[in-house]
Scaffold this active site. Structure first.
Site, mmCIF file in Angstrom:
data_model
loop_
_atom_site.group_PDB
_atom_site.id
_atom_site.type_symbol
_atom_site.label_atom_id
_atom_site.label_comp_id
_atom_site.label_asym_id
_atom_site.label_seq_id
_atom_site.Cartn_x
_atom_site.Cartn_y
_atom_site.Cartn_z
ATOM 1 N N SER A 123 0.833 -1.202 0.000
ATOM 2 C CA SER A 123 0.000 0.000 0.000
ATOM 3 C C SER A 123 0.869 1.254 0.000
ATOM 4 O O SER A 123 1.929 1.291 0.629
ATOM 5 C CB SER A 123 -0.882 0.005 1.255
ATOM 6 O OG SER A 123 -1.426 1.286 1.488
ATOM 7 N N THR B 18 -6.037 2.360 -7.226
ATOM 8 C CA THR B 18 -7.315 2.250 -6.505
ATOM 9 C C THR B 18 -8.201 3.424 -6.895
ATOM 10 O O THR B 18 -7.774 4.578 -6.807
ATOM 11 C CB THR B 18 -7.057 2.264 -4.982
ATOM 12 O OG1 THR B 18 -6.135 1.233 -4.659
ATOM 13 C CG2 THR B 18 -8.347 2.048 -4.208
ATOM 14 N N LYS C 70 -8.249 -1.203 -9.377
ATOM 15 C CA LYS C 70 -8.897 -1.810 -8.208
ATOM 16 C C LYS C 70 -10.021 -0.927 -7.701
ATOM 17 O O LYS C 70 -9.822 0.273 -7.488
ATOM 18 C CB LYS C 70 -7.855 -2.007 -7.100
ATOM 19 C CG LYS C 70 -8.412 -2.479 -5.774
ATOM 20 C CD LYS C 70 -7.300 -2.829 -4.799
ATOM 21 C CE LYS C 70 -7.810 -3.068 -3.403
ATOM 22 N NZ LYS C 70 -8.154 -1.825 -2.693
ATOM 23 N N HIS D 194 -13.253 -2.183 -1.560
ATOM 24 C CA HIS D 194 -12.273 -1.679 -0.595
ATOM 25 C C HIS D 194 -12.505 -2.314 0.778
ATOM 26 O O HIS D 194 -12.425 -1.646 1.807
ATOM 27 C CB HIS D 194 -12.382 -0.148 -0.507
ATOM 28 C CG HIS D 194 -11.098 0.562 -0.153
ATOM 29 N ND1 HIS D 194 -10.416 1.364 -1.014
ATOM 30 C CD2 HIS D 194 -10.383 0.560 0.988
ATOM 31 C CE1 HIS D 194 -9.335 1.858 -0.406
ATOM 32 N NE2 HIS D 194 -9.290 1.366 0.810
HETATM 33 C C1 GLV Z 1 -6.768 2.472 3.294
HETATM 34 O O1 GLV Z 1 -6.791 2.477 2.100
HETATM 35 C C2 GLV Z 1 -7.848 2.036 4.095
HETATM 36 O O2 GLV Z 1 -8.860 1.613 3.515
HETATM 37 O O3 GLV Z 1 -7.771 2.098 5.305
#
Ligand code: GLV
Length: 400
Positions: free
Chosen positions: A112, A161, A258, A282
């Site tokens: 990430s 993302t 994504k 997510h």
């Molecule tokens: C980070 O992308 C989260 O969803 O905490």
């Protein structure tokens, strides 16, 4: 460090319990929580329970094959580690620990942007392939710099993302004072006792250097972006389709989009050259009330129609869940919480145990299904509730 072998840990839920015991509430809830009323969080997992297997019995399968490829990279099984922010809060150098375990298990680790470890160090920690997940936090120039570093370090795909124009309302984070804790100062005082309730974690956290910056978010001419809570970070990370042009130019390699829920966005992602699409909400941390990913998957698979690889994440807690996603057309899945619980519970051995649980689930499930290989899974091994296709029918009736 708690023991993670059976009978102490039999499934992912057991790792979750151990993580809750070791981590302060703000950290555990950051992993565990979803947005708003957490309805999609529950549904992501529940959808897997609603899909039912159709096994072929009296078939002897001494050996099952779990191997596949994702974007041309061979993996030992169709399970990748998803990008998870702030892993260093869960365990010292958590991203490196997770990457190492992914490599040992023969699969891909995704880092990430919101990591406390340098992307070069995370890349060096794994013997496997690595993907880099991009947020535009810190601005476009910081992103360009990160993409260039990821390329040099040997990341093989860029995961963009697209579902974070703002952060979802993570109610648990607000109640736990996550923002105040990260900002420091007197406002944090009332939230501090949760740390002292977890002294083992606190010692590990302080030994690891305490609160870090985001070493992969470095606006040119400035130091690394200071640590903020996810709400502040995502506030600055809206990606639009227009961004794909410069991202493609700087990166020059395969791009994974994504956060696709609907056919239109899948088409758009293909237009922008996506090599893979992740059907993802997510982990139910952004817009609550969207469809669980398993339910969204068939529409995306049908739309993409083989022009890109389709992956899925969200709610996977068992190997059987992975199998169900593959039956509905996913090439592989990404798991986030499933390994993050292991990391928070016990570091490397916890991640290894999470992966091992899912792997042995996969083997057993394939044998029970009478299917020799993950590559042979298809819709004939599964039944989904009839109403899952209602929208398509309703739409065609409306349009007729
Ligand atoms: C980070 O992308 C989260 O969803 O905490």
């Amino acid at each position: 460090v708690p023991r993670v072998a059976a009978p102490h840990v039999v499934n992912i839920a057991d790792l979750r319990v151990l993580a809750r015991r070791r981590l302060p509430r703000a950290v555990f809830d950051y992993i565990d929580g979803g947005a708003d009323g957490e309805s999609t969080l529950r549904e992501n997992s529940r959808a897997f329970e609603s899909a039912l297997f159709r096994p072929r019995c009296a078939v002897a399968i001494p050996q099952v094959a779990l191997e596949t490829t994702v974007l041309g990279t061979p993996v030992s099984m169709p399970i990748l580690l998803a990008p998870v922010g702030s892993c260093r809060m869960f365990w010292p150098r958590g991203d490196e620990v997770a990457a190492r375990e992914a490599g040992i298990a023969g699969t891909i680790h995704t880092l990430s942007t919101l990591s406390g470890c340098r992307l070069e160090d995370v890349r060096a920690a794994t013997s496997g392939a690595s993907w880099y997940q991009l947020y535009l936090v810190g601005g476009r120039d910081a992103a360009r710099a990160a993409i260039a570093r990821a390329k040099t370090a040997g990341y093989s795909a860029l995961v963009v993302t697209i579902d974070t124009p703002v952060a979802g309302l993570r109610e648990r984070d607000i109640r736990n004072g996550t923002k105040e804790l990260l900002a420091g100062g007197p406002a944090m005082l009332r939230y501090l006792p949760q740390f002292f309730a977890r002294p083992r974690w606190l010692v590990d956290f302080l030994r690891d250097g305490g609160l870090m910056a985001f070493p992969n978010v470095v606006p040119p001419g400035q130091g690394p972006f200071p640590y903020t809570d996810v709400a502040c970070a995502l506030e600055q990370t809206a990606v639009t389709w227009d961004d794909f042009r410069w991202i493609r130019e700087v990166w020059g390699g395969p791009i994974v989009v994504k956060g696709v829920h609907i056919a239109d966005d899948a088409r758009r992602a293909l237009d922008e050259g996506a090599a893979a699409i992740v059907v993802s909400n997510h982990g139910a941390r952004q817009l609550d009330g969207v469809a669980p990913t398993l339910r969204a998957l068939p529409e995306i698979v049908a739309t993409v129609n083989g022009r890109a690889e389709v992956l899925l994440d969200g709610g996977i807690r068992r190997g059987a869940d992975v199998v169900k996603a593959l039956c509905l057309g996913a090439r592989a899945v990404l798991v986030g919480r499933a390994y993050a619980y292991g990391l928070g519970a016990a570091g490397g051995p916890g991640v290894a145990r999470a992966i091992e649980i899912l792997r042995s689930d996969l083997i057993r499930t394939l044998k029970l299904l009478g299917c020799p290989s993950v590559r042979d899974l298809d819709g004939s091994y599964i039944d989904v509730p009839q109403e899952w296709s209602r929208r398509q029918n309703n739409l065609s009736n409306m349009l007729a």
